[in-house]
Every structure is written in structure tokens, then in C-alpha cells.
Design an enzyme around this catalytic site. Structure first.
Site, mmCIF file in Angstrom:
data_model
loop_
_atom_site.group_PDB
_atom_site.id
_atom_site.type_symbol
_atom_site.label_atom_id
_atom_site.label_comp_id
_atom_site.label_asym_id
_atom_site.label_seq_id
_atom_site.Cartn_x
_atom_site.Cartn_y
_atom_site.Cartn_z
ATOM 1 N N ASP A 188 38.829 42.104 -3.572
ATOM 2 C CA ASP A 188 39.982 41.198 -3.627
ATOM 3 C C ASP A 188 41.059 41.645 -2.637
ATOM 4 O OD1 ASP A 188 41.437 39.044 -4.448
ATOM 5 O OD2 ASP A 188 42.042 39.898 -6.374
ATOM 6 N N ASN A 227 35.531 29.984 -7.060
ATOM 7 C CA ASN A 227 35.958 30.046 -5.653
ATOM 8 C C ASN A 227 35.649 28.775 -4.857
ATOM 9 O OD1 ASN A 227 35.255 33.600 -5.338
ATOM 10 N ND2 ASN A 227 37.227 32.587 -5.627
HETATM 11 C C1 IPE Z 1 38.451 38.108 -1.413
HETATM 12 O O1 IPE Z 1 39.824 38.165 -1.483
HETATM 13 C C2 IPE Z 1 37.784 37.523 -2.628
HETATM 14 C C3 IPE Z 1 36.866 36.395 -2.341
HETATM 15 C C4 IPE Z 1 36.805 35.355 -3.129
HETATM 16 C C5 IPE Z 1 35.946 36.429 -1.183
HETATM 17 P P1 IPE Z 1 40.770 36.902 -1.679
HETATM 18 O O2 IPE Z 1 40.345 35.816 -0.769
HETATM 19 O O3 IPE Z 1 40.834 36.534 -3.127
HETATM 20 O O4 IPE Z 1 42.161 37.490 -1.193
HETATM 21 P P2 IPE Z 1 43.617 37.171 -1.769
HETATM 22 O O5 IPE Z 1 43.586 37.407 -3.247
HETATM 23 O O6 IPE Z 1 43.932 35.758 -1.428
HETATM 24 O O7 IPE Z 1 44.490 38.153 -1.047
HETATM 25 MG MG MG Z 2 42.080 37.031 -4.668
#
Ligand code: IPE
Ligand code: MG
Length: 225
Positions: free
Chosen positions: A2, A50
Site C-alpha cells: 500500500d 480495486n
Molecule cells: C497500492 O497502493 C495498492 C494497490 C491496489 C495496487 P495504492 O494504490 O493503494 O496507494 P495509495 O493508498 O493510493 O497511496
Molecule cells: Mg491504498
């Protein structure tokens, strides 16, 4: 994994560039875990939630996943020499046929490896995984193979994507968030948590060591005394 988006924003880069950097960290930490002799490690790459992100970001993440699979296929001999069994957790049926083919192929090619289980969760949701298991059980009941009162914890466990793998010992969450976000819900019933403010692209072997050191100091009682 994350904090890719925030890491990119801080540098005036696109979120996709953050994911590119995060994918590098994934490779680095995965290798390192193998070097340390960790038997099971799971990376949360893409959740069932996601998909709600902008299409171009979803595409960028899927492309990175594809690149990784290509690389894993090219390095199959090397991976086998290291004893790496690669597995994918989640509902792959909605992913592109190319991705599904590669995932199945790599899993099959590495299925005899026993040194390290490396799981990558893609289109993964813990609740969805439990639902998937429950549906299998319901089918067995319907077929007359199992009575409702016979359904056991093992039956639920055996229908999960992780199959025979042991429960989670430690969850490492970077980027300052302190939540599980639908990750390995069943398997994490007694997992220890470790949080860090470090954004995933900046996450180093040293951070990983720190997490393990903290874990060693925990007194796990599993509900006992
Ligand atoms: C990577 O980080 C997690 C995935 C879903 C690939 P994020 O994309 O959630 O990063 P932040 O939370 O917006 O900083
Ligand atoms: Mg994130």
C-alpha cells in the site's frame, strides 16, 4: 502493498508510476523473504474492490501483473532451482484469458516446489473467498455427500484459495493504514499485525527485518494463557 499512489503524488508522478515502483519492491522483498527461509509469503496485489479505480490505473496494474508473469515464465528454471512455488489467490475467472493461461501455467509448472510458497492475491477478497468455499460445501450437501451437521472448520478451510497452507502468522501493512481490507480474513484469525508509515515503494529489507524482529517478541497465546 500500500502507498504506491501517495508515493507517486509526493513526487509529482502518476499513480501508475507509483505502481511500477511498488512492483520493484515486491520483487525485492519476495526475493529477500526467500533468502531468509520464510516458507509462506503472500502479497496483496489487487483486491475485488480495486476495480472501482479509474480504468487507466486498473489497466496499468494488470499490465504490471502481466509483465511479472512473463518474467516468472522466462525464469521458470531459476525459480524452480530456488524451490519457489508460485500461486495466485482470488477469482481469476474475470481476468483476461492471457493472464489466466499464464497463471495456470506457472502454478502447474511450480507445483512440486516445496521451499517457499509465494502467493499473489489478485482480484482477491477475503469475504468472497469464504463465500466461494461455502458454495462448494452447499453443492456437496446438495449432492448428498455431506450432512449439514457434519460441516467442519476443515471443510471451510479446504475450500479457500490457500488450500492446505498454514494460517497467517504476521500481517505487514505499510503506508500508515491500520486495517485488514478484506485480506485473508479466515487465515488471519490469530495473525499478529505490524504497521509502518513507510510507503510501499520505499519499503526496504531493513523494514522487513524490523517487522520480523517485532513479531519475534510477540507472545502468541491463541486464546490460551
Ligand atoms: C497500492 O497502493 C495498492 C494497490 C491496489 C495496487 P495504492 O494504490 O493503494 O496507494 P495509495 O493508498 O493510493 O497511496
Ligand atoms: Mg491504498
Amino acid at each position: 502493498m500500500d502507498g504506491n499512489g501517495r508515493w507517486a503524488k509526493k513526487r509529482g508522478l502518476s499513480r501508475s508510476e507509483g505502481h511500477i515502483e511498488g512492483a520493484k519492491t515486491f520483487r525485492r522483498i519476495g526475493e529477500y523473504a526467500g533468502d531468509l527461509g520464510i516458507k509462506n509469503i503472500s502479497f496483496y496485489a489487487f483486491s475485488t474492490e480495486n476495480w472501482a479505480r479509474p480504468q487507466n490505473e486498473v489497466n496499468a496494474i494488470m499490465q504490471l501483473f502481466y509483465d511479472y508473469l512473463e518474467e516468472a515464465r522466462e525464469r521458470l528454471d531459476e525459480n524452480k532451482e530456488k524451490g519457489i512455488r508460485l500461486r495466485f489467490l482470488g477469482d481469476r475467472t474475470v481476468l483476461s484469458p492471457e493472464l489466466q493461461y499464464m497463471m495456470d501455467y506457472i502454478e502447474d509448472e511450480t507445483k512440486e516446489m516445496t521451499k517457499i510458497n509465494l502467493n499473489i492475491a489478485v482480484n482477491y477478497g477475503g469475504r468472497q473467498e469464504i463465500l466461494h468455499s461455502v458454495k462448494k460445501i452447499a453443492q456437496r450437501v446438495k449432492n448428498g455427500e455431506l450432512l449439514p451437521e457434519e460441516i467442519s472448520l476443515d471443510d471451510i478451510q479446504n475450500g479457500l484459495y490457500t488450500l492446505e497452507q498454514p494460517p497467517v502468522d504476521l500481517i505487514i501493512r505499510p503506508s500508515g493504514e491500520q486495517r485488514l481490507s478484506n485480506f485473508l480474513l479466515w487465515q488471519s484469525a490469530y495473525a499478529e499485525f505490524w504497521y509502518s508509515d513507510v510507503l510501499w515503494p520505499d519499503f526496504t529489507e531493513k523494514d522487513f527485518d524490523e517487522a520480523l524482529k517485532a513479531y519475534e517478541k510477540r507472545n502468541r497465546r491463541f486464546g490460551g494463557i
